[in-house]
Design an enzyme around this catalytic site. Structure first.
Site: not given
Length: 432
Positions: A243, A285-286, A288, A325, A329, A356-357, A385
């Site tokens: 994280g 656990e890296p 990103r 993302r 987010y 189309c958003e 991601y």
């Protein structure tokens, strides 16, 4: 990271970004091998070599392809998978079974069977029901499996709600209620089919403060102490997750691995010294932080729409189908026009995708030079991601992926074709 600009053009890994777009088409994911290797080297220097009995497991969910897995293997790291698909990719890549750990809050029986058959290093259990599934799979095969329990330490991290995973109200991890967690631990200790190693936590993603890690470590250490007191059992492994935050816009206060890991390791070591026990193996656990800033996505500019007094929209040939993302987010990114990399920034415009958003926005109110249809836009820090969350929304193909370094470029994922999007579709006879 300052962009590499030569003769007015952006270079990635020593390669002309405009030429890459021409050779492979756009949208295009571009990964710097040098950046990835550099992150592993930093982790090795400040953690693996500094502290005995430590491991680093790359979190595959950030970016998982056979070429990436081969790179992780070459660098001597372990991997953390969270699905049968990621585990299958590891198996097909020949990744060493003992260096694989399996996370996830709802592992399917078939996925557990695959893990036991391949003989992976450990499964990180997310609930008591999962222990029974693992025991059944091991019993049918006459094998044992090493396991850890993922717990919810009840720590609130300062990040987006969707990527907080360590608070009490979370789908992840075993709750710490005394009448629940200790029977779980006792069941694992007594099991004929698993070797209970210890505990795991992951408190969230894109974090910039060490404080929640220290708070969560204290929770694990108390569980270790109480387990030893109640059952006479000393845990041999603690996994503190990942994280660690990265830079997306250049405004973040990014911290090096040492900032997070040294205080946590000192806290764990001091506890073990006080308790008179050997320090357990500590795992990180890296994901990103390994690949995020190593990735850049290239797009071709299409339609340009100027609404006087309101906003200018610059459309590109990708969008939320290759980077969800910003829509998911409200994630912010920085970009640059690759073929006008040294030109003055004379306008503010919003870069949008072709899906189309209305929420399909990649860069909001970006400072840009004069932009024309056909220009190549680079969006930075898309290595985590982007590809792994890409979809076929609006039947858009998944982009190709290229690995660059030392002026060389290598295709590592081919661009999906329209035919491949439909290859699993079936028309029943009564509709023919």
């Amino acid at each position: 990271m300052r962009p590499d600009i030569r003769n007015g053009r952006l270079y990635l890994g020593g390669c002309d970004a405009v030429q890459l777009a021409g050779d492979y088409g756009t949208p295009l994911y571009v990964y710097s091998e040098e950046e990835i290797v550099g992150r592993f080297a930093s982790l090795r220097e400040v953690f693996l070599r500094r502290w005995e009995n430590t491991r680093a497991a790359y979190a595959c969910k950030a970016f998982c392809t056979p070429a990436m897995l081969k790179l992780v293997q070459r660098e001597g790291m372990c991997i953390d998978v969270v699905s049968g698909g990621e585990l299958y990719a590891a198996i097909q890549s020949g990744f060493p079974a003992g260096r694989i750990e399996f996370n996830g809050n709802n592992k399917l029986p078939a996925e557990i069977d695959l893990a036991v058959d391949y003989g992976i290093g450990r499964i990180i259990i997310d609930g008591l029901q999962e222990l029974a599934l693992i025991e059944d799979a091991c019993r049918r095969r006459g094998k044992r499996m090493q396991v850890l329990f993922r717990v919810s330490p009840g720590v609130k991290a300062d990040t987006h709600d969707y990527i907080i995973t360590g608070k009490k109200d979370s789908k992840f991890g075993i709750p710490l209620d005394e009448d629940f967690i200790y029977p779980c631990i006792k069941a694992a200790i007594d099991s004929e089919w698993v070797d209970f190693l210890g505990l795991h936590f992951h408190i969230g993603s894109q974090l910039f403060s060490v404080q929640p890690y220290l708070e969560a470590a204290d929770v694990l250490l108390e569980l270790l102490r109480e387990t030893r007191s109640r059952f006479g059992y000393t845990m041999s492994e603690l996994n503190i997750g990942g994280g660690f935050g990265i830079s997306y816009t250049g405004e973040e206060e990014v911290q090096p691995y040492d900032y997070f890991l040294t205080p946590v390791m000192e806290r764990i070591q001091a506890f073990c010294t006080d308790q008179g026990i050997s320090r357990p193996t500590v795992v990180v656990e890296p994901g990103r932080s390994i690949v995020g800033e190593a990735g850049t996505t290239l797009y071709t500019v299409g339609a340009i729409k100027d609404i006087p007094g309101v906003r200018k929209y610059i459309s590109v040939d990708g969008g939320m189908s290759d980077n969800i993302r910003p829509a998911l987010y409200h994630a912010a990114y920085a970009g640059l026009v690759a073929n006008r990399a040294d030109q003055p920034l004379v306008q503010r415009a919003t870069v949008c995708g072709k899906c189309c958003e209305s929420g399909d926005i990649l860069l909001r109110d970006a400072e840009l030079p004069v932009v024309e249809t056909g220009d190549i836009l680079a969006v930075f820090s898309t290595g985590a991601y982007g590809y792994s969350m890409a979809s076929n929304y609006n039947s858009n193909p998944i982009p190709a992926v290229v690995l660059v370094g030392n002026g060389e470029h290598h295709l590592i994922v081919k661009r999906q074709t329209y035919g491949q999007i439909l290859e699993n579709a079936v028309i029943p006879d009564h509709l023919r």
